[in-house]
Design an enzyme around this catalytic site. Structure first.
Site, PDB file in Angstrom:
ATOM      1  N   ALA A   1       0.825  -1.207   0.000  1.00 57.40           N
ATOM      2  CA  ALA A   1       0.000   0.000   0.000  1.00 57.40           C
ATOM      3  C   ALA A   1       0.858   1.255   0.000  1.00 57.40           C
ATOM      4  CB  ALA A   1      -0.915  -0.002   1.222  1.00 57.40           C
TER       5      ALA A   1
ATOM      6  N   GLU B   1     -11.050  -3.548   4.694  1.00 58.40           N
ATOM      7  CA  GLU B   1     -10.497  -4.262   5.847  1.00 58.40           C
ATOM      8  C   GLU B   1      -9.059  -4.703   5.636  1.00 58.40           C
ATOM      9  OE1 GLU B   1     -12.218  -7.680   8.712  1.00 58.40           O
ATOM     10  OE2 GLU B   1     -13.654  -6.149   8.058  1.00 58.40           O
TER      11      GLU B   1
ATOM     12  N   HIS C   1      -3.707  -3.024   8.788  1.00 58.58           N
ATOM     13  CA  HIS C   1      -2.384  -3.647   8.706  1.00 58.58           C
ATOM     14  C   HIS C   1      -1.322  -2.701   8.139  1.00 58.58           C
ATOM     15  CE1 HIS C   1      -4.551  -7.257   9.516  1.00 58.58           C
ATOM     16  NE2 HIS C   1      -4.918  -7.524   8.280  1.00 58.58           N
TER      17      HIS C   1
END
Length: 282
Positions: free
Chosen positions: A125, A142, A146
C-alpha cells in the site's frame, strides 16, 4: 512485509477459516441481514458482499471506470466490482504472494475470459508498482488496519488516481487519540497483542488524506451495522468473554469502531489564459 502478516495470510491462510465463509475475509456489513433469525453461510457471505457494495457505492466509480483494490486478498471483492459495477478494469493488489497465488487460482476462468479487464499484482500500500494517474477509483476493504504507514498509503493513492478520482477505505480504528488505546486493545484482542492489527485513530487516516492533497475527506462510523452481526456470527464458535467476542466489547466501551473513510482528488485547475505562460517574476 511484516512477519505477522506473512504468517497470517501465508501458512496461516486466514481465508480458509469458516468464519470467513466465501473467502472475502471481512467482518461484514449486516444491515440487510435479520440478526434475529438463523445465520448460515448464505447470510454470512451476503454480509461480506454488502460491505464491498457499501464501499463501492461510496466510491461511486462511473461506468467503464478503472478501479484499484488495495489489499485484495483472495480477489473476491475485485470480482464483485467487475461483475456488478460495470467497471472497465479492476486491478487487485496485495502485498502477499500466497494470497495472489490463491486469487489467481480461484478466478482462473474469469482471468482467461477477461484478460484485459481483471488482473492481480503484488505490491504494498505504501509503494504501489503502478503507473500514476491510472485509476478512477481506489478502494480498500479491511486491510488498512495492517498498513504500517498511512501517510505513504495516502500519498500513493493520490499518485495513482486521476484528477477527480475517489478513494473509499473501510476498516477499524480507535475512536480517539487517547493515550493507552493500543495497550487497551492488546489486552482485549489477540490480533492487537500480536501486532497483526495496528491501533490508530481514524483521524490518522483522514489527516493523511488531507496532507496528501485530497478534499471532501469524510469518516463515517458504520460500526452499528458491523459489530453486532459479526459478534452474532462468532457466537457459533466462541463463548462470551473469549477474545474474538471482545471486538463488540471494545466497540461498546468506545475504544474501537468500524469506519468508512472517503476522499476526492480534486480536478486539476486550469491556469488563467493571461497567466498560464507568465515567467517567474514577470
Amino acid at each position: 512485509m511484516r512477519p505477522v502478516v506473512r504468517e497470517t495470510y501465508g501458512p496461516g491462510d486466514l481465508g480458509s477459516h469458516q468464519i470467513f465463509a466465501g473467502g472475502f475475509i471481512n467482518f461484514g456489513y449486516w444491515r440487510a441481514v435479520d440478526l434475529g433469525g438463523p445465520l448460515g453461510e448464505a447470510e454470512r457471505i451476503r454480509s461480506q458482499v454488502d460491505l464491498y457494495r457499501h464501499v463501492l457505492d461510496s466510491a461511486g466509480p462511473p461506468r467503464g471506470a478503472d478501479v484499484l483494490e488495495v489489499g485484495c486478498g483472495l480477489g473476491m471483492g475485485s470480482v464483485v466490482t467487475l461483475r456488478e459495477y460495470g467497471t472497465g478494469t479492476v486491478t487487485g493488489m496485495d502485498v502477499h504472494p500466497e494470497q495472489l497465488r490463491r486469487a489467481r487460482a480461484a478466478h482462473a476462468d474469469l482471468l482467461r475470459q477477461e484478460p484485459d479487464r481483471l488482473r492481480f499484482v503484488q505490491g504494498a500500500a505504501e509503494s504501489m508498482p503502478l503507473e500514476g494517474g491510472a485509476f478512477d477509483a481506489v478502494i480498500s476493504v479491511e486491510a488498512a488496519q495492517h498498513f504500517p504507514d498511512l501517510g505513504a498509503f495516502a500519498a500513493e493513492t493520490w499518485r495513482v488516481l486521476r484528477p477527480g478520482g475517489r478513494v473509499a477505505v473501510a476498516s477499524f480504528f480507535t475512536v480517539d487519540e487517547e493515550p493507552g488505546r493500543a495497550e487497551e486493545l492488546a489486552r482485549l484482542l489477540d490480533t492487537y497483542a500480536s501486532g497483526l492489527d495496528i491501533a490508530r485513530p481514524v483521524k490518522a487516516l483522514a489527516d493523511a488524506f488531507t496532507r496528501a492533497g485530497f478534499t471532501s475527506v469524510q469518516g463515517e462510523s458504520i460500526g452499528t451495522h458491523v459489530w453486532p452481526g459479526w459478534d452474532r456470527w462468532l457466537s457459533r464458535w466462541w463463548e462470551p468473554g473469549t477474545w474474538p467476542r471482545n471486538f463488540l466489547r471494545a466497540y461498546r466501551q468506545r475504544i474501537l469502531d468500524y469506519y468508512l473513510v472517503t476522499a476526492v482528488r480534486p480536478e486539476e485547475q486550469k491556469a488563467d489564459a493571461g497567466t498560464a505562460h507568465a515567467a517567474p517574476g514577470s
